[in-house]
Scaffold this active site. Structure first.
Site, PDB file in Angstrom:
ATOM      1  N   ASN A  56       0.827  -1.205   0.000  1.00 38.26           N
ATOM      2  CA  ASN A  56       0.000   0.000   0.000  1.00 38.26           C
ATOM      3  C   ASN A  56       0.863   1.259   0.000  1.00 38.26           C
ATOM      4  O   ASN A  56       1.962   1.290   0.567  1.00 38.26           O
ATOM      5  CB  ASN A  56      -1.040   0.003   1.128  1.00 38.26           C
ATOM      6  CG  ASN A  56      -0.478  -0.266   2.514  1.00 38.26           C
ATOM      7  OD1 ASN A  56       0.595  -0.826   2.669  1.00 38.26           O
ATOM      8  ND2 ASN A  56      -1.239   0.122   3.525  1.00 38.26           N
ATOM      9  N   VAL A  57       0.351   2.266  -0.684  1.00 36.98           N
ATOM     10  CA  VAL A  57       1.060   3.540  -0.835  1.00 36.98           C
ATOM     11  C   VAL A  57       0.063   4.646  -0.502  1.00 36.98           C
ATOM     12  O   VAL A  57      -0.899   4.860  -1.245  1.00 36.98           O
ATOM     13  CB  VAL A  57       1.591   3.711  -2.280  1.00 36.98           C
ATOM     14  CG1 VAL A  57       2.360   5.019  -2.418  1.00 36.98           C
ATOM     15  CG2 VAL A  57       2.490   2.534  -2.674  1.00 36.98           C
ATOM     16  N   CYS A  67      -4.252   0.790  -2.322  1.00 33.21           N
ATOM     17  CA  CYS A  67      -4.140  -0.472  -1.575  1.00 33.21           C
ATOM     18  C   CYS A  67      -3.027  -1.332  -2.182  1.00 33.21           C
ATOM     19  O   CYS A  67      -2.659  -1.160  -3.351  1.00 33.21           O
ATOM     20  CB  CYS A  67      -5.446  -1.251  -1.639  1.00 33.21           C
ATOM     21  SG  CYS A  67      -6.741  -0.633  -0.557  1.00 33.21           S
ATOM     22  N   GLU A  69      -3.223  -4.227  -3.233  1.00 36.92           N
ATOM     23  CA  GLU A  69      -3.745  -4.975  -4.391  1.00 36.92           C
ATOM     24  C   GLU A  69      -3.670  -4.135  -5.670  1.00 36.92           C
ATOM     25  O   GLU A  69      -3.480  -4.674  -6.757  1.00 36.92           O
ATOM     26  CB  GLU A  69      -5.185  -5.413  -4.123  1.00 36.92           C
ATOM     27  CG  GLU A  69      -5.337  -6.414  -2.981  1.00 36.92           C
ATOM     28  CD  GLU A  69      -5.419  -5.775  -1.591  1.00 36.92           C
ATOM     29  OE1 GLU A  69      -5.054  -4.593  -1.444  1.00 36.92           O
ATOM     30  OE2 GLU A  69      -5.849  -6.468  -0.665  1.00 36.92           O
TER      31      GLU A  69
HETATM   32  O1  LIG Z   1      -7.445  -4.540   1.060  1.00 41.13           O
HETATM   33  C1  LIG Z   1      -6.801  -3.648   1.632  1.00 41.13           C
HETATM   34  C2  LIG Z   1      -7.298  -2.915   2.719  1.00 41.13           C
HETATM   35  C3  LIG Z   1      -6.535  -1.881   3.236  1.00 41.13           C
HETATM   36  N1  LIG Z   1      -5.318  -1.604   2.701  1.00 41.13           N
HETATM   37  C4  LIG Z   1      -4.531  -0.480   3.214  1.00 41.13           C
HETATM   38  C5  LIG Z   1      -5.052   0.878   2.823  1.00 41.13           C
HETATM   39  C6  LIG Z   1      -4.511   1.768   3.919  1.00 41.13           C
HETATM   40  O2  LIG Z   1      -3.204   2.223   3.558  1.00 41.13           O
HETATM   41  C7  LIG Z   1      -4.389   0.838   5.116  1.00 41.13           C
HETATM   42  C8  LIG Z   1      -5.454   1.074   6.169  1.00 41.13           C
HETATM   43  O3  LIG Z   1      -6.723   1.005   5.583  1.00 41.13           O
HETATM   44  O4  LIG Z   1      -4.514  -0.489   4.625  1.00 41.13           O
HETATM   45  C9  LIG Z   1      -4.797  -2.337   1.659  1.00 41.13           C
HETATM   46  O5  LIG Z   1      -3.687  -2.101   1.191  1.00 41.13           O
HETATM   47  N2  LIG Z   1      -5.565  -3.344   1.165  1.00 41.13           N
HETATM   48 ZN   LIG Z   2      -8.287  -2.343  -0.949  1.00 33.05          ZN
END
Ligand SMILES: O=c1ccn([C@H]2C[C@H](O)[C@@H](CO)O2)c(=O)[nH]1
Ligand SMILES: [Zn+2]
Length: 156
Positions: A56-57, A67, A69
């Site tokens: 995640n960024v 996210c 993904e």
């Molecule tokens: O499916 C998900 C759900 C959340 N996040 C990240 C987004 C945010 O940076 C952190 C908290 O929500 O988690 C993801 O990367 N994938």
């Molecule tokens: Zn997500």
């Protein structure tokens, strides 16, 4: 045949869950999360045997956060495309995480038939985590659906 019963992904037990968890954990360590302090790493096996991953960024404009993904899907496309056979994502403690709703939709677009996901509640199929999904198959006008692809995205 119902996608969840097709065998393209092989039996769940044969999938390289440990390697995926390791790749997801390595990706998680690259996360940019100054706002939530909640790093996420995702990894998936492609139908041609690659492992793609993402983290995640976040952004000062919080809602623009990507996210893990999103980052994974981008890497999938940039490294040769293909379809996802098995998927795993982890939080900062290395625990399995269920992709958020938006990410389930992102993953659905690139699923291989029978795609499996490692989740908090065990191994699940894409159909189980996103039943009755909207997808390219619902874009009736061929001109608006994924160019030259079938429902599952394979070119014919
Ligand atoms: O499916 C998900 C759900 C959340 N996040 C990240 C987004 C945010 O940076 C952190 C908290 O929500 O988690 C993801 O990367 N994938
Ligand atoms: Zn997500």
């Amino acid at each position: 045949m119902d996608e969840s019963t097709t065998t393209t992904a092989g039996s769940a037990a044969d999938l390289p869950w440990e390697a995926l968890a390791e790749a997801a954990t390595a990706a998680m360590r690259k996360a940019y999360v100054p706002y939530s302090n909640f790093p996420v790493g995702a990894a998936a096996l492609t139908d041609d045997g690659r492992i793609v991953s993402g983290c995640n960024v976040e952004n000062a404009s919080y809602g623009l956060t990507l996210c893990a993904e999103c980052s994974l899907v981008s890497q999938l496309q940039m490294t040769g495309g293909g379809r996802l056979v098995a998927f795993s994502c982890v939080d900062g403690d290395g625990n399995a995480l269920m992709p958020c709703g938006r990410c389930r939709q992102l993953l659905y677009e690139f699923r291989a038939p029978g795609m499996q996901l490692m989740t908090v509640s065990g191994i699940r199929t894409m159909d189980e985590v996103l039943p009755d999904a909207f997808g390219p198959q619902h874009l009736a006008d061929a001109g608006r659906s994924a160019a030259g692809t079938t429902e599952t995205g394979s070119t014919e």
